[in-house]
Scaffold this motif. Sequence first.
Motif, short mmCIF file in Angstrom:
data_model
loop_
_atom_site.label_atom_id
_atom_site.label_comp_id
_atom_site.label_asym_id
_atom_site.label_seq_id
_atom_site.Cartn_x
_atom_site.Cartn_y
_atom_site.Cartn_z
N VAL A 59 0.85 -1.20 0.00
CA VAL A 59 0.00 0.00 0.00
C VAL A 59 0.89 1.25 0.00
CG1 VAL A 59 -1.64 1.36 1.36
CG2 VAL A 59 -2.00 -1.09 1.07
N ALA A 60 1.95 1.22 0.80
CA ALA A 60 2.87 2.36 0.83
C ALA A 60 3.54 2.54 -0.53
CB ALA A 60 3.93 2.14 1.91
N TYR A 61 3.93 1.43 -1.16
CA TYR A 61 4.51 1.52 -2.51
C TYR A 61 3.54 2.16 -3.49
CZ TYR A 61 4.87 -0.01 -7.28
OH TYR A 61 4.85 -0.03 -8.65
N LEU A 62 2.28 1.71 -3.47
CA LEU A 62 1.28 2.24 -4.37
C LEU A 62 1.05 3.73 -4.13
CD1 LEU A 62 -1.00 1.95 -6.47
CD2 LEU A 62 -2.52 1.25 -4.61
N ALA A 63 0.96 4.13 -2.86
CA ALA A 63 0.71 5.54 -2.53
C ALA A 63 1.88 6.42 -2.98
CB ALA A 63 0.48 5.69 -1.03
N LEU A 64 3.10 5.99 -2.69
CA LEU A 64 4.27 6.79 -3.07
C LEU A 64 4.43 6.85 -4.59
CD1 LEU A 64 6.75 5.54 -0.34
CD2 LEU A 64 5.83 7.86 -0.55
N GLY A 65 4.22 5.71 -5.26
CA GLY A 65 4.33 5.68 -6.71
C GLY A 65 3.29 6.57 -7.37
N SER A 66 2.08 6.55 -6.86
CA SER A 66 1.02 7.39 -7.41
C SER A 66 1.30 8.87 -7.15
CB SER A 66 -0.33 7.00 -6.81
OG SER A 66 -0.67 5.67 -7.15
N LEU A 67 1.83 9.16 -5.96
CA LEU A 67 2.15 10.55 -5.62
C LEU A 67 3.20 11.12 -6.56
CD1 LEU A 67 1.92 13.00 -3.74
CD2 LEU A 67 3.66 11.93 -2.28
N VAL A 68 4.27 10.38 -6.79
CA VAL A 68 5.34 10.90 -7.65
C VAL A 68 4.89 10.97 -9.10
CG1 VAL A 68 6.54 8.74 -8.27
CG2 VAL A 68 7.86 10.83 -7.94
N THR A 69 3.96 10.11 -9.50
CA THR A 69 3.41 10.18 -10.85
C THR A 69 2.65 11.49 -11.07
OG1 THR A 69 3.24 7.76 -11.02
CG2 THR A 69 1.85 9.06 -12.50
N LYS A 70 1.99 11.97 -10.02
CA LYS A 70 1.20 13.19 -10.13
C LYS A 70 2.06 14.45 -10.11
CE LYS A 70 -2.86 11.22 -10.17
NZ LYS A 70 -3.70 11.26 -11.41
N LEU A 71 3.31 14.36 -9.67
CA LEU A 71 4.16 15.55 -9.62
C LEU A 71 4.42 16.06 -11.04
CD1 LEU A 71 6.83 14.52 -6.94
CD2 LEU A 71 4.90 16.09 -6.65
#
Length: 250
Positions: A59-71
Amino acid sequence: MPLPSSDGTSWLLALVINGLLIAMAQRLPLLTRSGWVHAAALGTILWGCLGWRGWLAVVAYLALGSLVTKLGFARKQAAGLAEARGGRRGPANVWGSASTGALLALMVGAGVQPFGLLLVGFSASFCAKLADTFGSEIGKRWGRTTVLITTWRLVPAGTEGAISLEGTAASVVGSALMSLILLLLGLIDSWPLMVLVSGIGVLATLLESVMGALFQQRLPWLSNELVNAIQTAVAALLAISAASMLSLVP
């Protein structure tokens, strides 16, 4: 890490919890509708085999990956470099990123020994994938000089096999951050293992760039998702081999 018992009760609990959480998360702009269904299946496997800590790590991987994708997403989208579907991941993305980790979790759940080495491989696979996501998304947006990893020829950002100093630094940060999360959750249990899986995550990301530069444009069937699966498998195998040779796992 004490491993959960993989009995019928734990699997039923995993199914119920993941079903409820995914139902509530449908509106979050992280995955497509079918992507959420597959994420529920993945989450059930992880919770059933590794307990809440294995589940929370991904879940942490998914959240961090999605966050950096939105940058810088609007800028990447204008340049034609953004992820499709507004950055939402589909089923192929879910399994391309997590198939290696899911297989290793199932092996742990099935009682395959040694557990410690399997968890090292599991950890390295997600370090590699987060390193790749950080490097790709930061490099496409902020990389100033982008070169092909095999020839060092200047190429446009987003070219398969391209790297930049900014993207590579972001890969290091992403892998280190994922390894720290895994250490805090107890999936790896020492600082030397954290350094090992973090370093292998970055190495596997560089190897993925080499594979992209050499093969991806020549082989139409070699999709990004398949490359991701190969990358995570290589990371897991390298980490398991290194941890075994260095006797880092009892």
